[in-house]
Write a protein that holds these residues in place. Structure first.
Motif, PDB file in Angstrom:
ATOM      1  N   LYS A  30     -13.010 -11.501  85.564  1.00 14.47           N
ATOM      2  CA  LYS A  30     -12.240 -12.042  84.875  1.00 14.47           C
ATOM      3  C   LYS A  30     -12.649 -11.821  83.288  1.00 14.47           C
ATOM      4  O   LYS A  30     -13.469 -11.149  83.219  1.00 14.47           O
ATOM      5  CB  LYS A  30     -13.134 -13.731  84.861  1.00 14.47           C
ATOM      6  CG  LYS A  30     -13.097 -14.407  86.117  1.00 14.47           C
ATOM      7  CD  LYS A  30     -13.739 -15.705  86.312  1.00 14.47           C
ATOM      8  CE  LYS A  30     -13.373 -16.457  87.599  1.00 14.47           C
ATOM      9  NZ  LYS A  30     -14.135 -17.567  87.762  1.00 14.47           N
ATOM     10  N   GLY A  31     -11.678 -12.130  82.446  1.00 12.00           N
ATOM     11  CA  GLY A  31     -11.705 -11.729  81.133  1.00 12.00           C
ATOM     12  C   GLY A  31     -10.370 -12.073  80.270  1.00 12.00           C
ATOM     13  O   GLY A  31      -9.461 -12.708  80.767  1.00 12.00           O
ATOM     14  N   ASP A  32     -10.454 -11.723  79.105  1.00 15.20           N
ATOM     15  CA  ASP A  32      -9.354 -12.073  78.308  1.00 15.20           C
ATOM     16  C   ASP A  32      -8.122 -11.164  78.112  1.00 15.20           C
ATOM     17  O   ASP A  32      -6.862 -11.554  78.041  1.00 15.20           O
ATOM     18  CB  ASP A  32      -9.895 -12.174  76.540  1.00 15.20           C
ATOM     19  CG  ASP A  32     -10.756 -13.154  76.456  1.00 15.20           C
ATOM     20  OD1 ASP A  32     -10.905 -14.239  77.306  1.00 15.20           O
ATOM     21  OD2 ASP A  32     -11.790 -12.819  75.466  1.00 15.20           O
ATOM     22  N   TYR A  33      -8.294 -10.010  78.667  1.00 17.54           N
ATOM     23  CA  TYR A  33      -7.149  -9.049  78.730  1.00 17.54           C
ATOM     24  C   TYR A  33      -6.892  -8.399  80.112  1.00 17.54           C
ATOM     25  O   TYR A  33      -8.010  -7.868  80.593  1.00 17.54           O
ATOM     26  CB  TYR A  33      -7.395  -8.114  77.757  1.00 17.54           C
ATOM     27  CG  TYR A  33      -7.537  -8.846  76.103  1.00 17.54           C
ATOM     28  CD1 TYR A  33      -6.595  -9.302  75.540  1.00 17.54           C
ATOM     29  CD2 TYR A  33      -8.805  -8.867  75.689  1.00 17.54           C
ATOM     30  CE1 TYR A  33      -6.912 -10.127  74.482  1.00 17.54           C
ATOM     31  CE2 TYR A  33      -9.033  -9.549  74.325  1.00 17.54           C
ATOM     32  CZ  TYR A  33      -8.100 -10.157  73.703  1.00 17.54           C
ATOM     33  OH  TYR A  33      -8.283 -10.721  72.609  1.00 17.54           O
ATOM     34  N   MET A  45     -10.577  -7.448  81.046  1.00 18.86           N
ATOM     35  CA  MET A  45     -11.751  -6.867  79.846  1.00 18.86           C
ATOM     36  C   MET A  45     -11.628  -7.938  78.840  1.00 18.86           C
ATOM     37  O   MET A  45     -10.829  -8.779  78.612  1.00 18.86           O
ATOM     38  CB  MET A  45     -11.262  -5.556  79.390  1.00 18.86           C
ATOM     39  CG  MET A  45     -11.244  -4.266  80.321  1.00 18.86           C
ATOM     40  SD  MET A  45     -13.151  -3.903  80.447  1.00 18.86           S
ATOM     41  CE  MET A  45     -13.246  -3.019  78.800  1.00 18.86           C
ATOM     42  N   ASN A  46     -12.742  -7.954  78.100  1.00 16.32           N
ATOM     43  CA  ASN A  46     -12.937  -8.678  76.819  1.00 16.32           C
ATOM     44  C   ASN A  46     -12.404  -7.916  75.538  1.00 16.32           C
ATOM     45  O   ASN A  46     -12.534  -8.319  74.466  1.00 16.32           O
ATOM     46  CB  ASN A  46     -14.178  -9.276  76.871  1.00 16.32           C
ATOM     47  CG  ASN A  46     -14.615 -10.240  77.966  1.00 16.32           C
ATOM     48  OD1 ASN A  46     -13.471 -10.991  78.174  1.00 16.32           O
ATOM     49  ND2 ASN A  46     -15.754 -10.376  78.234  1.00 16.32           N
TER      50      ASN A  46
END
Length: 392
Positions: A30-33, A45-46
């Motif tokens: 899970k992450g923003d990108y 990735m964040n």
């Protein structure tokens, strides 16, 4: 290629994004990108490294290409590029790579062990480029066409999933409705043979007597990948000496084969084949007391919800999953008298044969859609896709 199209080397038309310092282990579920690697699956990735339209090409193993428009990150083993906005549309470049992916994989991935992309060879590829406006028009046609094809593929894949779920639900139903005439015993009580490749001797002795070969020879070494590929892959072979040396793991057909490492607990039923067969590494060979239980029946039981839960509970390991002989033996198996086992196997075989026939049709449809994609790409880069035939 149309006469007005210019033939140029990719080296003069692409922009290479900076090499990433991120390893795959730095990524998350899970992450923003979105995070691109050398594999098919993406991670998260964040932190993002680039924005806008970009292409991500694997550099190790085999050729895999992805296109993404937006903020993204990528691993050190992903080659990220885009088209020079002056003369090459990035999505047009992506479709060109997609058309030539087999060629790139075959000719530009080199190496003794793990093959790696030879970027120099890749950048030496020639691409025929129409005007930027024409590139944009071609991309629009391909986007619309591929969207329709992908929707058709998704529907077929859903139908395949539904067919498999139907068969699984039938298996679960049968083994959840046991009667008073059913017995319950540990698997070990009905096993007559539980062996593996290493039962034939030490690593040193095995290495001395057994040599795996890619070319046809006396005996076939059965592997889990052979089952997974439905015996349509490249086989491994051994000579007659090796086959006779591996006397404790000869395979004759109708045995249960179980993966013991990696995809641990995955169960297969060995078909009868008209040639000598020996067991490869990382597998268990299981023979049963056929007076008490039929191999086909136990195979179906172990594929039921009850069987799968028990196998899952006995698989150990965090990084590499394994299952031991003792854990195989203490699986609890349920079975009725032989006559009823035969009836159940016959019922499931009839249903399975029907479903397999349906799946073959679906798989052929998927194959045809992939061929259609290739055909359309070939037309696109030979100049046959224009506004005049956009509707077609």
């Amino acid at each position: 290629m149309r006469e007005s199209w210019e033939l140029k080397k990719l080296d003069t038309l692409i922009i290479e994004n900076p090499k990433s310092k991120f390893k795959v282990r730095d990524s998350f579920d899970k992450g923003d990108y979105i995070f691109f690697t050398s594999g098919i699956k993406t991670k998260k990735m964040n932190t993002f490294l680039i924005d806008g339209e970009n292409i991500f090409l694997s550099t190790g193993g085999q050729a895999i290409v992805s296109y993404y428009n937006g903020k993204a990150s990528y691993s050190t083993d992903a080659y990220s590029i885009k088209g020079n906005p002056i003369n090459l549309n990035t999505k047009f470049l992506y479709y060109f790579i997609l058309l030539n992916l087999d060629k790139i994989d075959k000719n530009m991935f080199k190496g003794a062990a793990l093959k790696h992309l030879q970027k120099k060879d890749f950048k030496n590829l020639s691409i025929s480029t129409p005007s930027m406006q024409q590139q944009k028009e071609i991309v629009e046609i391909l986007d619309q066409t591929f969207e329709s094809i992908d929707k058709a593929k998704a529907n077929i894949e859903k139908n395949i999933e539904n067919a498999k779920e139907l068969f699984q639900s039938k298996i679960n139903q049968i083994f959840s409705q046991t009667g008073d005439d059913w017995e319950e015993n540990e698997f070990g009580d009905v096993i007559t043979t539980l062996t593996d490749y290493h039962a034939n001797g030490s690593y040193k002795i095995l290495k001395k007597n057994v040599v795996l070969k890619d070319k046809e020879d006396y005996a076939w070494m059965i592997r889990s990948t052979d089952f997974e590929k439905k015996f349509k892959n490249q086989f491994k072979y051994i000579d007659k000496h090796a086959y006779n040396f591996l006397s404790k793991s000869k395979v004759f057909g109708n045995e249960l084969i179980m993966s013991k490492i990696g995809n641990a607990g995955k169960i297969y039923l060995m078909p009868k084949v008209d040639r000598p067969v020996s067991l490869a590494m990382n597998l268990f060979l299981i023979r049963l007391d056929e007076k008490r239980v039929l191999s086909e029946f136990v195979f179906q039981f172990l594929q039921s919800k009850i069987g799968k839960i028990q196998i899952k509970e006995r698989v150990k390991g965090t990084t590499t999953k394994t299952i031991t002989k003792n854990n195989v033996r203490n699986i609890i198996v349920l079975y009725p008298p032989i006559t009823k086992q035969k009836e159940i196997v016959e019922t499931l075989n009839i249903m399975d044969n029907h479903i397999q026939s349906v799946l073959l049709v679906y798989e052929e449809e998927l194959k045809n859609l992939e061929e259609l994609k290739k055909s359309i790409l070939q037309k696109a880069f030979s100049g046959e896709l224009t506004n005049k035939n956009k509707a077609a």
